[in-house]
Design a protein around this motif. Structure first.
Motif, mmCIF file in Angstrom:
data_model
loop_
_atom_site.group_PDB
_atom_site.id
_atom_site.type_symbol
_atom_site.label_atom_id
_atom_site.label_comp_id
_atom_site.label_asym_id
_atom_site.label_seq_id
_atom_site.Cartn_x
_atom_site.Cartn_y
_atom_site.Cartn_z
ATOM 1 N N GLY A 30 0.795 -1.216 0.000
ATOM 2 C CA GLY A 30 0.000 0.000 0.000
ATOM 3 C C GLY A 30 0.834 1.276 0.000
ATOM 4 O O GLY A 30 0.296 2.367 0.066
ATOM 5 N N THR A 31 2.139 1.141 -0.112
ATOM 6 C CA THR A 31 3.010 2.307 -0.094
ATOM 7 C C THR A 31 3.464 2.644 -1.505
ATOM 8 O O THR A 31 3.873 1.774 -2.258
ATOM 9 C CB THR A 31 4.263 2.034 0.771
ATOM 10 O OG1 THR A 31 3.835 1.757 2.093
ATOM 11 C CG2 THR A 31 5.204 3.214 0.771
ATOM 12 N N GLU A 32 3.362 3.919 -1.841
ATOM 13 C CA GLU A 32 3.901 4.391 -3.105
ATOM 14 C C GLU A 32 5.129 5.215 -2.787
ATOM 15 O O GLU A 32 5.075 6.124 -1.973
ATOM 16 C CB GLU A 32 2.877 5.247 -3.844
ATOM 17 C CG GLU A 32 1.705 4.451 -4.359
ATOM 18 C CD GLU A 32 0.758 5.298 -5.190
ATOM 19 O OE1 GLU A 32 1.204 6.298 -5.776
ATOM 20 O OE2 GLU A 32 -0.427 4.956 -5.227
ATOM 21 N N ALA A 33 6.226 4.876 -3.413
ATOM 22 C CA ALA A 33 7.464 5.605 -3.171
ATOM 23 C C ALA A 33 8.037 6.102 -4.488
ATOM 24 O O ALA A 33 7.924 5.438 -5.515
ATOM 25 C CB ALA A 33 8.469 4.714 -2.458
ATOM 26 N N SER A 34 8.646 7.259 -4.437
ATOM 27 C CA SER A 34 9.299 7.834 -5.612
ATOM 28 C C SER A 34 10.745 7.392 -5.715
ATOM 29 O O SER A 34 11.335 7.409 -6.782
ATOM 30 C CB SER A 34 9.261 9.357 -5.537
ATOM 31 O OG SER A 34 7.931 9.792 -5.483
ATOM 32 N N PHE A 35 11.320 7.032 -4.572
ATOM 33 C CA PHE A 35 12.715 6.609 -4.526
ATOM 34 C C PHE A 35 12.878 5.668 -3.347
ATOM 35 O O PHE A 35 12.444 5.979 -2.237
ATOM 36 C CB PHE A 35 13.638 7.814 -4.363
ATOM 37 C CG PHE A 35 15.096 7.452 -4.252
ATOM 38 C CD1 PHE A 35 15.829 7.129 -5.384
ATOM 39 C CD2 PHE A 35 15.726 7.418 -3.025
ATOM 40 C CE1 PHE A 35 17.171 6.781 -5.283
ATOM 41 C CE2 PHE A 35 17.063 7.073 -2.918
ATOM 42 C CZ PHE A 35 17.781 6.760 -4.050
ATOM 43 N N VAL A 36 13.507 4.512 -3.586
ATOM 44 C CA VAL A 36 13.744 3.551 -2.516
ATOM 45 C C VAL A 36 15.196 3.089 -2.587
ATOM 46 O O VAL A 36 15.680 2.699 -3.644
ATOM 47 C CB VAL A 36 12.814 2.321 -2.625
ATOM 48 C CG1 VAL A 36 13.095 1.332 -1.500
ATOM 49 C CG2 VAL A 36 11.356 2.739 -2.615
#
Length: 182
Positions: free
Chosen positions: A162-168
């Motif tokens: 459920g997490t949207e990340a732009s950079f991981v």
């Protein structure tokens, strides 16, 4: 004169030339990092300007070009420091509520990663420090854009659902127990 929304939020009065230089810096990751990011010198423990080495410059070019990067590297060449500085630049200059995450398996490693982020934030010139809605040992959230930086432990099952990340930044990924869940 058009200006970057983040510059407006800082309520800083700068000359036209200073605004142009600041906007260039906001748009250019290397310029931002080498102009405003400070890191701790390993020997003196004092804050010094972050000057990219050859490996860091190559990685920064890749970060700006590609969507996914896998890095096989030796230790202690400054790659994690660059990744933290890049994530900081990305979230700091974004006008959108992006999320930049560093994930690792050990809390000691994550404390080190967060320490780099904290050093970068706390080392900013006062006039560039933005209002934060949250700033603790694992999260930094900008009040105006809701852009955030955070650290997560990979050992938490289903922690990324459920997490949207732009950079991981998945540090020490080879040691993750549930790689397919990440």
């Amino acid at each position: 004169m058009s200006q970057h929304p983040i510059l407006k939020s800082l309520r800083v009065k700068l000359s036209k030339e200073a605004y142009v230089n600041a906007e260039r810096m906001f748009a250019d990751a290397k310029l931002f990092i080498e102009t405003v990011v400070k890191i701790k010198d390993k020997k003196t423990k004092r804050l010094i300007p972050f000057k990219l080495n050859e490996e860091q410059e190559e990685l920064l070019r890749a970060l700006l070009t590609y969507n996914r990067i896998i890095i096989y590297k030796s230790r202690q060449i400054g790659i994690s420091t660059l990744l933290r500085a890049y994530a900081f630049w990305k979230s700091y200059t974004s006008v959108h509520p992006i999320h930049c995450i560093v994930m690792g398996t050990h809390s000691a490693n994550l404390r080190t990663m967060w320490g780099i982020t904290k050093t970068i934030h706390d080392g900013l010139p006062t006039f560039l420090q933005r209002k934060l809605s949250k700033y603790n040992e694992s999260e930094l959230i900008y009040e105006d854009t809701k852009a955030m930086l955070s650290v997560w432990t990979a050992g938490s099952r289903f922690g990324t659902r459920g997490t949207e990340a732009s950079f991981v930044h998945l540090t020490e990924f080879a040691f993750y127990e549930n790689q397919s869940e990440v």
